[in-house]
Motif scaffolding. Structure first.
Motif, PDB file in Angstrom:
ATOM      1  N   GLY A 142       0.834  -1.191   0.000  1.00  0.00           N
ATOM      2  CA  GLY A 142       0.000   0.000   0.000  1.00  0.00           C
ATOM      3  C   GLY A 142       0.869   1.242   0.000  1.00  0.00           C
ATOM      4  O   GLY A 142       2.098   1.166   0.012  1.00  0.00           O
ATOM      5  N   ALA A 143       0.233   2.393  -0.004  1.00  0.00           N
ATOM      6  CA  ALA A 143       0.978   3.650  -0.029  1.00  0.00           C
ATOM      7  C   ALA A 143       1.650   3.898   1.315  1.00  0.00           C
ATOM      8  O   ALA A 143       1.054   3.692   2.371  1.00  0.00           O
ATOM      9  CB  ALA A 143       0.041   4.795  -0.366  1.00  0.00           C
ATOM     10  N   SER A 144       2.901   4.347   1.271  1.00  0.00           N
ATOM     11  CA  SER A 144       3.620   4.652   2.507  1.00  0.00           C
ATOM     12  C   SER A 144       3.764   6.152   2.730  1.00  0.00           C
ATOM     13  O   SER A 144       4.358   6.578   3.720  1.00  0.00           O
ATOM     14  CB  SER A 144       5.018   4.014   2.471  1.00  0.00           C
ATOM     15  N   SER A 145       3.230   6.951   1.792  1.00  0.00           N
ATOM     16  CA  SER A 145       3.352   8.407   1.895  1.00  0.00           C
ATOM     17  C   SER A 145       2.304   9.043   0.996  1.00  0.00           C
ATOM     18  O   SER A 145       1.652   8.348   0.207  1.00  0.00           O
ATOM     19  CB  SER A 145       4.756   8.846   1.457  1.00  0.00           C
ATOM     20  N   PRO A 146       2.131  10.359   1.079  1.00  0.00           N
ATOM     21  CA  PRO A 146       1.236  11.036   0.134  1.00  0.00           C
ATOM     22  C   PRO A 146       1.748  10.881  -1.298  1.00  0.00           C
ATOM     23  O   PRO A 146       2.927  10.617  -1.527  1.00  0.00           O
ATOM     24  CB  PRO A 146       1.291  12.498   0.583  1.00  0.00           C
ATOM     25  N   ILE A 147       0.872  11.057  -2.261  1.00  0.00           N
ATOM     26  CA  ILE A 147       1.259  10.972  -3.669  1.00  0.00           C
ATOM     27  C   ILE A 147       2.253  12.082  -3.997  1.00  0.00           C
ATOM     28  O   ILE A 147       2.097  13.224  -3.575  1.00  0.00           O
ATOM     29  CB  ILE A 147       0.017  11.080  -4.579  1.00  0.00           C
ATOM     30  N   GLN A 148       3.291  11.722  -4.740  1.00  0.00           N
ATOM     31  CA  GLN A 148       4.336  12.655  -5.140  1.00  0.00           C
ATOM     32  C   GLN A 148       4.234  12.934  -6.639  1.00  0.00           C
ATOM     33  O   GLN A 148       3.620  12.187  -7.383  1.00  0.00           O
ATOM     34  CB  GLN A 148       5.717  12.062  -4.828  1.00  0.00           C
ATOM     35  N   GLY A 149       4.889  14.016  -7.072  1.00  0.00           N
ATOM     36  CA  GLY A 149       5.001  14.295  -8.496  1.00  0.00           C
ATOM     37  C   GLY A 149       4.053  15.367  -8.980  1.00  0.00           C
ATOM     38  O   GLY A 149       2.979  15.586  -8.416  1.00  0.00           O
ATOM     39  N   VAL A 150       4.493  16.028 -10.056  1.00  0.00           N
ATOM     40  CA  VAL A 150       3.694  17.094 -10.669  1.00  0.00           C
ATOM     41  C   VAL A 150       2.968  16.574 -11.897  1.00  0.00           C
ATOM     42  O   VAL A 150       1.758  16.749 -12.042  1.00  0.00           O
ATOM     43  CB  VAL A 150       4.599  18.285 -11.061  1.00  0.00           C
TER      44      VAL A 150
END
Length: 252
Positions: A142-150
């Motif tokens: 699962g996700a371990s952090s908020p979504i990254q990237g532009v």
């Protein structure tokens, strides 16, 4: 799958054995040539045996199997190659210098042994990566952090850090993080070589590959988080060029 293998050590089934080159310095030319040819044949057979062993499968869960292959690739096979070089050189010094016309044949044997070990490294690397892709599809995180990237959106899987620590030294993990940040640029830099991995994972599982620096590559899984399409960064590991620039699509 039958005949699961519990030990990947080369101790019992070496890629090269110095005993294959046992020959007296007083042996005649034909006997020496026969011994060299036999050593080459046995080395080829050993490589085929290694390939069959890997196809049989390795005992243990994904983590242990991948660790065993990485150890074989980074320690076992290189050590075997060094030992083979030494064995050929010793016999060449003892026999070849007494029969100078055989020196080119000893050089051919040395290169043949090196080629066998390069091919073995590639076989083990590909087996390791097949397991890494299988693990990413079978045990996604699962996700371990908020979504990254532009532009391209991504998030580290909660499996990633543990897997990375098993595969890469600290410096390479730092370098991989720098490469990963560039995935979020818009557009994605072409030098990252982000591309889908054809045939990877079961149906419906989209796995992608990307450079991670220093000959390493990421395994990414296409997914969705809170309604946003993104990449889950599942794994990273070495994908060295053992073939001299003739690597497959995974390591373009």
């Amino acid at each position: 799958m039958t005949g699961i293998v519990s030990d990947l050590s080369l101790d019992k089934t070496p890629l090269f054995d110095s005993g294959w080159l046992t020959v007296s310095s007083a042996a005649n030319r034909d006997d020496v040539l026969l011994r060299i040819a036999e050593a080459e044949r046995r080395a080829e057979a050993a490589l085929e045996r290694l390939g069959r062993t890997l196809k049989q499968g390795i005992a243990g869960d994904h983590d242990r199997r991948i660790d065993a292959l990485l150890a074989l690739e980074t320690r076992g096979i290189p050590a075997s190659g060094t030992a083979a070089d030494g064995a050929v050189e010793r016999v060449m010094m003892e026999v070849g210098f007494r029969k100078r016309d055989l020196m080119p044949r000893f050089h051919e044997l040395a290169e043949h042994c090196r080629a066998i070990h390069r091919r073995a490294l590639a076989v083990v690397r590909d087996a390791r990566w097949a397991l890494m892709l299988e693990r990413a599809a079978a045990d996604p995180g699962g996700a371990s952090s908020p979504i990254q990237g532009v532009g391209t959106r991504y998030v580290k899987s909660d499996r990633y850090d543990v897997r990375a620590a098993r595969s890469l030294p600290p410096d390479d993990r730092v370098r991989a993080d720098r490469f990963l940040k560039r995935l979020g640029e818009d557009p994605v830099p072409p030098e990252l070589e982000l591309s889908p991995l054809e045939g990877a994972g079961p149906e419906g599982t989209a796995l992608w590959g990307m450079k991670a620096g220093n000959g390493n590559r990421f395994v990414l899984r296409r997914g969705e988080l809170r309604g946003i399409a993104c990449f889950f960064v599942e794994d990273v590991g070495p994908y060295p060029d053992h073939e001299g620039g003739r690597r497959g699509a995974l390591a373009r």
